[in-house]
Write an enzyme that holds these catalytic residues in place. Structure first.
Site, PDB file in Angstrom:
ATOM      1  N   ARG A  84      19.286  28.124   1.129  1.00  0.00           N
ATOM      2  CA  ARG A  84      18.138  28.581   1.897  1.00  0.00           C
ATOM      3  C   ARG A  84      17.663  29.925   1.340  1.00  0.00           C
ATOM      4  O   ARG A  84      18.419  30.639   0.680  1.00  0.00           O
ATOM      5  CB  ARG A  84      18.500  28.748   3.374  1.00  0.00           C
ATOM      6  CG  ARG A  84      19.029  27.486   4.045  1.00  0.00           C
ATOM      7  CD  ARG A  84      19.417  27.774   5.483  1.00  0.00           C
ATOM      8  NE  ARG A  84      19.882  26.576   6.174  1.00  0.00           N
ATOM      9  CZ  ARG A  84      21.159  26.193   6.239  1.00  0.00           C
ATOM     10  NH1 ARG A  84      22.099  26.934   5.649  1.00  0.00           N
ATOM     11  NH2 ARG A  84      21.504  25.100   6.891  1.00  0.00           N
ATOM     12  N   LYS A 113      23.324  29.411   8.490  1.00  0.00           N
ATOM     13  CA  LYS A 113      22.797  29.434   9.849  1.00  0.00           C
ATOM     14  C   LYS A 113      23.933  29.554  10.846  1.00  0.00           C
ATOM     15  O   LYS A 113      25.016  28.991  10.655  1.00  0.00           O
ATOM     16  CB  LYS A 113      21.999  28.154  10.122  1.00  0.00           C
ATOM     17  CG  LYS A 113      20.720  28.050   9.307  1.00  0.00           C
ATOM     18  CD  LYS A 113      20.013  26.734   9.551  1.00  0.00           C
ATOM     19  CE  LYS A 113      19.537  26.598  10.984  1.00  0.00           C
ATOM     20  NZ  LYS A 113      18.741  25.379  11.192  1.00  0.00           N
ATOM     21  N   HIS A 142      11.266  26.513   1.056  1.00  0.00           N
ATOM     22  CA  HIS A 142      12.306  25.630   1.588  1.00  0.00           C
ATOM     23  C   HIS A 142      12.258  24.252   0.930  1.00  0.00           C
ATOM     24  O   HIS A 142      13.224  23.496   1.017  1.00  0.00           O
ATOM     25  CB  HIS A 142      12.155  25.496   3.097  1.00  0.00           C
ATOM     26  CG  HIS A 142      13.398  25.021   3.791  1.00  0.00           C
ATOM     27  ND1 HIS A 142      14.542  25.777   3.885  1.00  0.00           N
ATOM     28  CD2 HIS A 142      13.692  23.845   4.404  1.00  0.00           C
ATOM     29  CE1 HIS A 142      15.477  25.108   4.538  1.00  0.00           C
ATOM     30  NE2 HIS A 142      14.989  23.930   4.866  1.00  0.00           N
ATOM     31  N   ARG A 147      15.112  23.234  -1.352  1.00  0.00           N
ATOM     32  CA  ARG A 147      16.319  22.689  -0.715  1.00  0.00           C
ATOM     33  C   ARG A 147      16.165  21.186  -0.499  1.00  0.00           C
ATOM     34  O   ARG A 147      17.087  20.408  -0.766  1.00  0.00           O
ATOM     35  CB  ARG A 147      16.568  23.412   0.607  1.00  0.00           C
ATOM     36  CG  ARG A 147      17.820  22.987   1.364  1.00  0.00           C
ATOM     37  CD  ARG A 147      18.036  23.947   2.529  1.00  0.00           C
ATOM     38  NE  ARG A 147      19.046  23.497   3.470  1.00  0.00           N
ATOM     39  CZ  ARG A 147      20.344  23.743   3.357  1.00  0.00           C
ATOM     40  NH1 ARG A 147      20.798  24.408   2.307  1.00  0.00           N
ATOM     41  NH2 ARG A 147      21.201  23.325   4.269  1.00  0.00           N
ATOM     42  N   HIS A 205      25.543  20.748   6.243  1.00  0.00           N
ATOM     43  CA  HIS A 205      25.066  20.092   7.460  1.00  0.00           C
ATOM     44  C   HIS A 205      26.246  19.778   8.367  1.00  0.00           C
ATOM     45  O   HIS A 205      27.369  19.553   7.896  1.00  0.00           O
ATOM     46  CB  HIS A 205      24.343  18.786   7.113  1.00  0.00           C
ATOM     47  CG  HIS A 205      22.987  19.001   6.517  1.00  0.00           C
ATOM     48  ND1 HIS A 205      22.350  18.055   5.750  1.00  0.00           N
ATOM     49  CD2 HIS A 205      22.134  20.066   6.569  1.00  0.00           C
ATOM     50  CE1 HIS A 205      21.172  18.518   5.355  1.00  0.00           C
ATOM     51  NE2 HIS A 205      21.023  19.730   5.844  1.00  0.00           N
ATOM     52  N   TYR A 219      17.500  12.332   3.926  1.00  0.00           N
ATOM     53  CA  TYR A 219      17.016  12.456   2.569  1.00  0.00           C
ATOM     54  C   TYR A 219      17.073  11.132   1.820  1.00  0.00           C
ATOM     55  O   TYR A 219      16.596  11.049   0.685  1.00  0.00           O
ATOM     56  CB  TYR A 219      17.854  13.498   1.805  1.00  0.00           C
ATOM     57  CG  TYR A 219      17.604  14.909   2.257  1.00  0.00           C
ATOM     58  CD1 TYR A 219      16.386  15.522   2.033  1.00  0.00           C
ATOM     59  CD2 TYR A 219      18.598  15.629   2.911  1.00  0.00           C
ATOM     60  CE1 TYR A 219      16.153  16.818   2.437  1.00  0.00           C
ATOM     61  CE2 TYR A 219      18.377  16.931   3.319  1.00  0.00           C
ATOM     62  CZ  TYR A 219      17.153  17.516   3.080  1.00  0.00           C
ATOM     63  OH  TYR A 219      16.928  18.793   3.485  1.00  0.00           O
TER      64      TYR A 219
END
Length: 564
Positions: free
Chosen positions: A395, A422, A508, A511, A534, A543
């Site tokens: 990120r 995050k 972004h 990514r 994740h 994805y």
């Protein structure tokens, strides 16, 4: 030049109008009569033991100067203060000033008056430094918080109490300022940290406020209550995201609905849902990304998508649920307000470049300094960021925070980068050959050692131009979007669809592109999940998509029509 309050602050002079005997003695002195004779003739009973006639004349003079200053006539105060019997011109002007001042009423301050006209210089200086230049600015600040003055450097409790006393003497100022509340924000929307809200719309008297005695918050207004809600979240990223939604709603409530947050109705919430889709008037609400201190800052960059509107409403629902649980408000106006077409939050897999599109973008990057006017250091940094972000899937916030000291090798010779992502979660990502080669090349271009043993652990991976310092996330965002815009202009003629895609692109997207290309190359879902950090495979599986052209071809090939 002294103003109305500075004169009285620096002297003990009486601001009342002198009696007729005192005026007669002063006029006689101005006309050339010695002070002793003037006092003996008009004020024989006032001579105190040890007090000279000159002292008595001086007291009358200071009283006249103070009266002139209290009437906001600094010009007449200066004339009286400079009066001398030896100067017939100044004496005549002083006599005229006395006649002008006789019976002059105490002036009423106007909301647009400069603070320098009414407050002493020692208070005016810190107010000017804080951007408060008119009584309107100051009136809006004073009732905002209990310790409203604490954020103004150089203004202490004593000065604040004096200002409060001034406004207490002139309550009409506050009423007039309230009439300006919808005018000022309409002209200049201010970010959260600079927001100043008058008492009648700050929620201290909100329509749906619960009884104060049962409220679990110490907050006296909506601003403080929202800050209490934000402080529950320890993640800086979460606080920033939630603050943005609360900030937008508070500004909209004040400017467009003229209501406090705790006075919003369900009809207001429905209107806000429509506003989020198309913020209007656009000149007031929408603009390109700017620093929060800039006068060009705007709360929105454009219309919000269905998904973004749904997200905003979910955040506001959470805010009001908290306020209800704390017994700050009685109702949630956003309860039941839904967004048609909204689906559970998913990753937007369209925000990724195909391998061909990514190669074209990189071709443009290779010629930035030669063909498109970029400086060599800026172009070198941009190429490093593209390669490193694309090959690691980091990120933007993780990129700007990364340091050389976070790079390490394991027993198998694999190279990793430790990151804090995050939610302040720690993790590590693989540094593949593309990332390592790009880093070595970029370090050489910056004049830094390539050998890890010679690295300074605090050196940022991405440097600012001209020194070894780092770069902010906001600045890197601007640099990359500038590149995407440049690339869009280059491919516009041959590939208008790609040009439009590049103009919509954000940093972004690197990514998303990283994950998409990794999965298309045969990597396992668990590998991509762990590298992107994740929490579940369901997120990473978003994805696993095919572009429309490939999907149509594969379905057509599988279900071909029978031949004759």
């Amino acid at each position: 030049m002294e103003n109305a309050l500075s004169v009285t602050a620096n002297s003990a002079a009486d601001e009342s109008w002198p009696d007729e005997a005192s005026l007669a003695a002063f006029r006689a002195w101005l006309q050339g009569l010695p002070s002793r004779q003037a006092v003996d003739r008009y004020l024989p009973e006032r001579r105190e033991a040890g007090a000279s006639s000159r002292t008595l004349i001086g007291q009358i003079k200071r009283q006249l100067v103070a009266f002139a200053a209290s009437r906001a006539r600094a010009d007449l105060a200066a004339t009286l203060g400079a009066a001398r019997p030896a100067d017939q011109k100044s004496a005549k002007a002083a006599a005229a000033a006395i006649e002008l001042l006789r019976g002059m009423p105490q002036p009423e301050p106007l909301i647009g008056d400069a603070v320098a006209l009414w407050l002493p210089a020692n208070l005016v200086r810190p107010l000017h430094a804080a951007g408060l230049r008119t009584l309107a600015d100051l009136t809006l600040r004073v009732p905002r918080r209990r310790r409203w003055w604490s954020a103004i450097v150089g203004l202490g409790p004593a000065g604040a109490h004096r200002i409060e006393a001034f406004f207490a003497q002139h309550p009409a100022l506050t009423e007039r300022a309230r009439a300006l509340v919808t005018v000022k924000p309409a002209q200049e929307l201010l970010p959260w940290e600079r927001l100043i809200v008058p008492e009648d719309v700050d929620g201290s008297r909100g329509t749906f406020r619960a009884p104060r005695a049962t409220c679990a918050l110490d907050s006296s207004n909506d601003y403080e209550a929202v800050r209490a809600w934000l402080s529950l979240h320890e993640s800086a990223a979460t606080q920033k995201a939630y603050r943005k939604e609360a900030e937008r709603l508070i500004l909209w409530a004040i400017v467009e609905r003229r209501r406090a947050l705790s006075s919003l109705t369900t009809e207001d919430a429905i209107a806000y849902r429509s506003f989020l889709r198309h913020p209007t008037p656009r000149a007031r609400w929408v603009g390109a990304a700017q620093p929060r201190a800039s006068s060009l800052w705007r709360p929105f960059a454009g219309d919000l998508s269905v998904r973004s509107v749904a997200y905003a409403l979910s955040v506001l629902n959470a805010l009001y649920r908290f306020l209800i649980e704390q017994r700050y408000v009685l109702a949630n106006p956003f309860s039941g307000v839904k967004v048609r077409g909204a689906r559970p939050v998913q990753l937007d897999t369209a925000r990724a470049f195909t391998e061909h599109e990514w190669r074209l973008a990189h071709v443009v990057a290779d010629g930035l300094e030669w063909s498109y006017g970029w400086s060599a250091p800026a172009a070198q940094r941009l190429r490093f960021v593209l390669d490193f972000a694309y090959s690691t899937g980091l990120r933007i916030s993780e990129l700007v925070d990364a340091k050389l000291g976070a790079i390490e090798s394991d027993a198998h010779g694999d190279v990793w980068l430790r990151v804090v992502g995050k939610g302040r979660k720690t993790g590590k990502v693989v540094l593949p050959p593309l990332a390592r080669a790009g880093l070595d090349r970029y370090l050489m271009q910056r004049g830094l050692p390539v050998t890890p043993t010679k690295w300074r652990s605090s050196t940022p991976l991405i440097g600012s131009l001209g020194d070894e310092g780092g770069i902010t996330a906001w600045r890197l965002w601007r640099v990359m979007t500038r590149f995407f815009a440049t690339a869009a202009g280059v491919v516009e003629e041959d590939s208008p669809a790609l040009a439009e895609k590049l103009r919509r692109a954000t940093p972004h997207w690197t990514r998303h592109t990283h994950a998409t290309h990794l999965l298309n190359g045969g990597a396992e879902l668990t590998t991509v999940r762990d590298n992107l950090r994740h929490s579940s495979l369901a997120t990473t599986s978003m994805y696993l998509h095919a572009d429309d052209e490939r999907r149509a071809k594969q379905v057509a090939d599988r279900f071909a029509a029978p031949t004759a």
